[in-house]
Motif scaffolding. Structure first.
Motif, PDB file in Angstrom:
ATOM      1  N   GLN A   1      53.094  94.596  89.238  1.00 19.75           N
ATOM      2  CA  GLN A   1      52.391  93.514  89.937  1.00 19.75           C
ATOM      3  C   GLN A   1      51.605  92.643  88.954  1.00 19.75           C
ATOM      4  O   GLN A   1      51.529  91.426  89.101  1.00 19.75           O
ATOM      5  CB  GLN A   1      51.436  94.096  90.982  1.00 19.75           C
ATOM      6  CG  GLN A   1      52.144  94.831  92.092  1.00 19.75           C
ATOM      7  CD  GLN A   1      51.171  95.598  92.973  1.00 19.75           C
ATOM      8  OE1 GLN A   1      49.994  95.681  92.652  1.00 19.75           O
ATOM      9  NE2 GLN A   1      51.678  96.144  94.069  1.00 19.75           N
ATOM     10  N   ILE A   2      51.027  93.272  87.938  1.00 25.90           N
ATOM     11  CA  ILE A   2      50.225  92.516  86.964  1.00 25.90           C
ATOM     12  C   ILE A   2      51.131  91.708  86.039  1.00 25.90           C
ATOM     13  O   ILE A   2      50.883  90.531  85.777  1.00 25.90           O
ATOM     14  CB  ILE A   2      49.329  93.472  86.147  1.00 25.90           C
ATOM     15  CG1 ILE A   2      48.329  94.147  87.084  1.00 25.90           C
ATOM     16  CG2 ILE A   2      48.604  92.727  85.038  1.00 25.90           C
ATOM     17  CD1 ILE A   2      47.590  95.286  86.448  1.00 25.90           C
ATOM     18  N   TYR A   3      52.201  92.335  85.535  1.00 26.69           N
ATOM     19  CA  TYR A   3      53.142  91.672  84.630  1.00 26.69           C
ATOM     20  C   TYR A   3      54.528  91.684  85.257  1.00 26.69           C
ATOM     21  O   TYR A   3      55.338  92.549  84.947  1.00 26.69           O
ATOM     22  CB  TYR A   3      53.189  92.379  83.271  1.00 26.69           C
ATOM     23  CG  TYR A   3      51.893  92.366  82.524  1.00 26.69           C
ATOM     24  CD1 TYR A   3      51.386  91.190  81.997  1.00 26.69           C
ATOM     25  CD2 TYR A   3      51.166  93.535  82.340  1.00 26.69           C
ATOM     26  CE1 TYR A   3      50.193  91.177  81.306  1.00 26.69           C
ATOM     27  CE2 TYR A   3      49.966  93.520  81.647  1.00 26.69           C
ATOM     28  CZ  TYR A   3      49.491  92.345  81.136  1.00 26.69           C
ATOM     29  OH  TYR A   3      48.313  92.327  80.454  1.00 26.69           O
ATOM     30  N   PRO A   4      54.838  90.722  86.138  1.00 27.48           N
ATOM     31  CA  PRO A   4      56.201  90.658  86.664  1.00 27.48           C
ATOM     32  C   PRO A   4      57.188  90.365  85.536  1.00 27.48           C
ATOM     33  O   PRO A   4      56.814  89.810  84.500  1.00 27.48           O
ATOM     34  CB  PRO A   4      56.163  89.499  87.657  1.00 27.48           C
ATOM     35  CG  PRO A   4      54.746  89.208  87.897  1.00 27.48           C
ATOM     36  CD  PRO A   4      53.982  89.723  86.720  1.00 27.48           C
ATOM     37  N   SER A   5      58.444  90.731  85.741  1.00 29.64           N
ATOM     38  CA  SER A   5      59.432  90.609  84.663  1.00 29.64           C
ATOM     39  C   SER A   5      59.653  89.163  84.235  1.00 29.64           C
ATOM     40  O   SER A   5      60.048  88.902  83.109  1.00 29.64           O
ATOM     41  CB  SER A   5      60.752  91.236  85.094  1.00 29.64           C
ATOM     42  OG  SER A   5      61.231  90.578  86.266  1.00 29.64           O
ATOM     43  N   ASP A   6      59.390  88.191  85.134  1.00 24.09           N
ATOM     44  CA  ASP A   6      59.598  86.796  84.755  1.00 24.09           C
ATOM     45  C   ASP A   6      58.384  86.177  84.056  1.00 24.09           C
ATOM     46  O   ASP A   6      58.490  85.101  83.480  1.00 24.09           O
ATOM     47  CB  ASP A   6      59.967  85.965  85.988  1.00 24.09           C
ATOM     48  CG  ASP A   6      58.901  86.046  87.071  1.00 24.09           C
ATOM     49  OD1 ASP A   6      58.239  87.088  87.158  1.00 24.09           O
ATOM     50  OD2 ASP A   6      58.741  85.049  87.818  1.00 24.09           O
ATOM     51  N   SER A   7      57.227  86.823  84.083  1.00 23.35           N
ATOM     52  CA  SER A   7      56.037  86.241  83.454  1.00 23.35           C
ATOM     53  C   SER A   7      55.431  87.166  82.398  1.00 23.35           C
ATOM     54  O   SER A   7      54.230  87.314  82.323  1.00 23.35           O
ATOM     55  CB  SER A   7      54.983  85.923  84.512  1.00 23.35           C
ATOM     56  OG  SER A   7      54.463  87.122  85.035  1.00 23.35           O
ATOM     57  N   LEU A   8      56.292  87.759  81.590  1.00 22.47           N
ATOM     58  CA  LEU A   8      55.783  88.581  80.481  1.00 22.47           C
ATOM     59  C   LEU A   8      55.165  87.674  79.417  1.00 22.47           C
ATOM     60  O   LEU A   8      55.572  86.518  79.264  1.00 22.47           O
ATOM     61  CB  LEU A   8      56.917  89.397  79.873  1.00 22.47           C
ATOM     62  CG  LEU A   8      57.376  90.602  80.685  1.00 22.47           C
ATOM     63  CD1 LEU A   8      58.607  91.214  80.038  1.00 22.47           C
ATOM     64  CD2 LEU A   8      56.283  91.635  80.774  1.00 22.47           C
ATOM     65  N   PRO A   9      54.196  88.166  78.691  1.00 25.92           N
ATOM     66  CA  PRO A   9      53.593  87.339  77.638  1.00 25.92           C
ATOM     67  C   PRO A   9      54.638  86.968  76.587  1.00 25.92           C
ATOM     68  O   PRO A   9      55.429  87.801  76.161  1.00 25.92           O
ATOM     69  CB  PRO A   9      52.515  88.241  77.040  1.00 25.92           C
ATOM     70  CG  PRO A   9      52.296  89.310  78.026  1.00 25.92           C
ATOM     71  CD  PRO A   9      53.544  89.444  78.832  1.00 25.92           C
ATOM     72  N   ARG A  10      54.659  85.695  76.216  1.00 24.77           N
ATOM     73  CA  ARG A  10      55.627  85.200  75.233  1.00 24.77           C
ATOM     74  C   ARG A  10      54.999  85.184  73.851  1.00 24.77           C
ATOM     75  O   ARG A  10      53.780  85.126  73.696  1.00 24.77           O
ATOM     76  CB  ARG A  10      56.081  83.787  75.605  1.00 24.77           C
ATOM     77  CG  ARG A  10      56.763  83.708  76.940  1.00 24.77           C
ATOM     78  CD  ARG A  10      58.191  84.198  76.842  1.00 24.77           C
ATOM     79  NE  ARG A  10      58.793  84.196  78.172  1.00 24.77           N
ATOM     80  CZ  ARG A  10      59.449  85.226  78.673  1.00 24.77           C
ATOM     81  NH1 ARG A  10      59.568  86.327  77.994  1.00 24.77           N
ATOM     82  NH2 ARG A  10      59.994  85.139  79.861  1.00 24.77           N
ATOM     83  N   ASP A  11      55.860  85.176  72.833  1.00 29.72           N
ATOM     84  CA  ASP A  11      55.388  85.116  71.453  1.00 29.72           C
ATOM     85  C   ASP A  11      54.773  83.753  71.179  1.00 29.72           C
ATOM     86  O   ASP A  11      55.289  82.724  71.611  1.00 29.72           O
ATOM     87  CB  ASP A  11      56.546  85.341  70.477  1.00 29.72           C
ATOM     88  CG  ASP A  11      57.085  86.751  70.552  1.00 29.72           C
ATOM     89  OD1 ASP A  11      56.314  87.636  70.936  1.00 29.72           O
ATOM     90  OD2 ASP A  11      58.261  86.949  70.209  1.00 29.72           O
ATOM     91  N   MET A  12      53.662  83.736  70.454  1.00 32.01           N
ATOM     92  CA  MET A  12      53.024  82.487  70.078  1.00 32.01           C
ATOM     93  C   MET A  12      53.778  81.838  68.909  1.00 32.01           C
ATOM     94  O   MET A  12      53.818  80.635  68.775  1.00 32.01           O
ATOM     95  CB  MET A  12      51.578  82.729  69.668  1.00 32.01           C
ATOM     96  CG  MET A  12      50.716  83.259  70.776  1.00 32.01           C
ATOM     97  SD  MET A  12      50.395  82.052  72.023  1.00 32.01           S
ATOM     98  CE  MET A  12      49.083  81.146  71.269  1.00 32.01           C
ATOM     99  N   MET A  13      54.359  82.664  68.048  1.00 31.93           N
ATOM    100  CA  MET A  13      55.055  82.162  66.864  1.00 31.93           C
ATOM    101  C   MET A  13      56.482  82.686  66.860  1.00 31.93           C
ATOM    102  O   MET A  13      56.718  83.853  67.167  1.00 31.93           O
ATOM    103  CB  MET A  13      54.343  82.637  65.593  1.00 31.93           C
ATOM    104  CG  MET A  13      52.923  82.170  65.456  1.00 31.93           C
ATOM    105  SD  MET A  13      52.054  82.986  64.113  1.00 31.93           S
ATOM    106  CE  MET A  13      52.992  82.463  62.714  1.00 31.93           C
ATOM    107  N   LYS A  14      57.427  81.826  66.510  1.00 33.26           N
ATOM    108  CA  LYS A  14      58.821  82.265  66.377  1.00 33.26           C
ATOM    109  C   LYS A  14      58.989  83.074  65.099  1.00 33.26           C
ATOM    110  O   LYS A  14      59.661  84.082  65.073  1.00 33.26           O
ATOM    111  CB  LYS A  14      59.765  81.057  66.345  1.00 33.26           C
ATOM    112  CG  LYS A  14      59.750  80.245  67.605  1.00 33.26           C
ATOM    113  CD  LYS A  14      60.661  80.845  68.625  1.00 33.26           C
ATOM    114  CE  LYS A  14      60.726  79.934  69.848  1.00 33.26           C
ATOM    115  NZ  LYS A  14      61.352  80.583  70.961  1.00 33.26           N
ATOM    116  N   ASN A  15      58.355  82.592  64.018  1.00 32.17           N
ATOM    117  CA  ASN A  15      58.442  83.269  62.728  1.00 32.17           C
ATOM    118  C   ASN A  15      57.084  83.906  62.446  1.00 32.17           C
ATOM    119  O   ASN A  15      56.089  83.212  62.291  1.00 32.17           O
ATOM    120  CB  ASN A  15      58.802  82.255  61.635  1.00 32.17           C
ATOM    121  CG  ASN A  15      59.032  82.919  60.294  1.00 32.17           C
ATOM    122  OD1 ASN A  15      58.982  84.139  60.186  1.00 32.17           O
ATOM    123  ND2 ASN A  15      59.275  82.120  59.285  1.00 32.17           N
ATOM    124  N   ALA A  16      57.052  85.220  62.365  1.00 29.92           N
ATOM    125  CA  ALA A  16      55.785  85.931  62.179  1.00 29.92           C
ATOM    126  C   ALA A  16      55.425  86.109  60.714  1.00 29.92           C
ATOM    127  O   ALA A  16      54.375  86.661  60.406  1.00 29.92           O
ATOM    128  CB  ALA A  16      55.846  87.295  62.861  1.00 29.92           C
TER     129      ALA A  16
END
Length: 166
Positions: free
Chosen positions: A84-99
């Motif tokens: 409920q807190i993290y539905p599969s469609d709204s997971l946190p995304r990466d801020m940077m493509k290259n870390a």
């Protein structure tokens, strides 16, 4: 003897500023719950055990000090509440493509825009004029003549002594 110890002593060279903080409590297991049905009262007397509600998940609690692998105990309700807190469609995304941050900083595009590093000139070390002749001459120009006269007088006395002995 147990493998993990609940407290470790603080090693400090200075005793200032550590009043009543002689021991640091090590992090123990983390218990994550959804509904507090007396679970906080049950675990509050155990040293090192941290309790956390699933709605208040925090990276500092999950990986203290940036070290992954903390022992975490999940209640069944907390595990179900994650969907409920993290539905599969709204997971946190990466801020940077290259870390790889060092590669980004050292890239030509960034270095072209960044100001050059400032060259700091360190002050010259003070030299002792009694040991360094050139510094003494800079302070007192007559010192060179006086030192030369003293050396010549010493040589003259040595020659006179050698002549007297022979």
């Amino acid at each position: 003897e147990p493998e993990w110890r609940p407290a470790k002593a603080v090693v400090s060279t200075q005793s200032t500023g550590i009043r009543n903080r002689r021991h640091v409590m090590r992090k123990g297991p983390l218990v994550i719950y959804a509904n507090d049905n007396g679970i906080t009262r049950a675990f509050r007397n155990l040293p090192g055990v941290t309790l956390l509600c699933v709605s208040r998940l925090n990276l500092l609690h999950l990986a203290p000090g940036g070290h992954l692998g903390r022992f975490i105990v999940w209640t069944e309700e907390a595990f179900k509440a994650l969907n409920q807190i993290y539905p599969s469609d709204s997971l946190p995304r990466d801020m940077m493509k290259n870390a790889d941050l060092t590669r980004i900083i050292n890239s030509d595009e960034i270095q072209r825009v960044v100001r050059p590093t400032k060259v700091t000139k360190r002050p010259a070390l003070k030299k002792n004029p009694l040991k360094n002749v050139s510094v003494m001459v800079r302070l007192n120009p007559y010192a060179k003549i006086a030192k030369r006269a003293a050396t010549l007088a010493l040589l003259k006395r040595a020659k006179a002594r050698a002549a007297a002995v022979n």
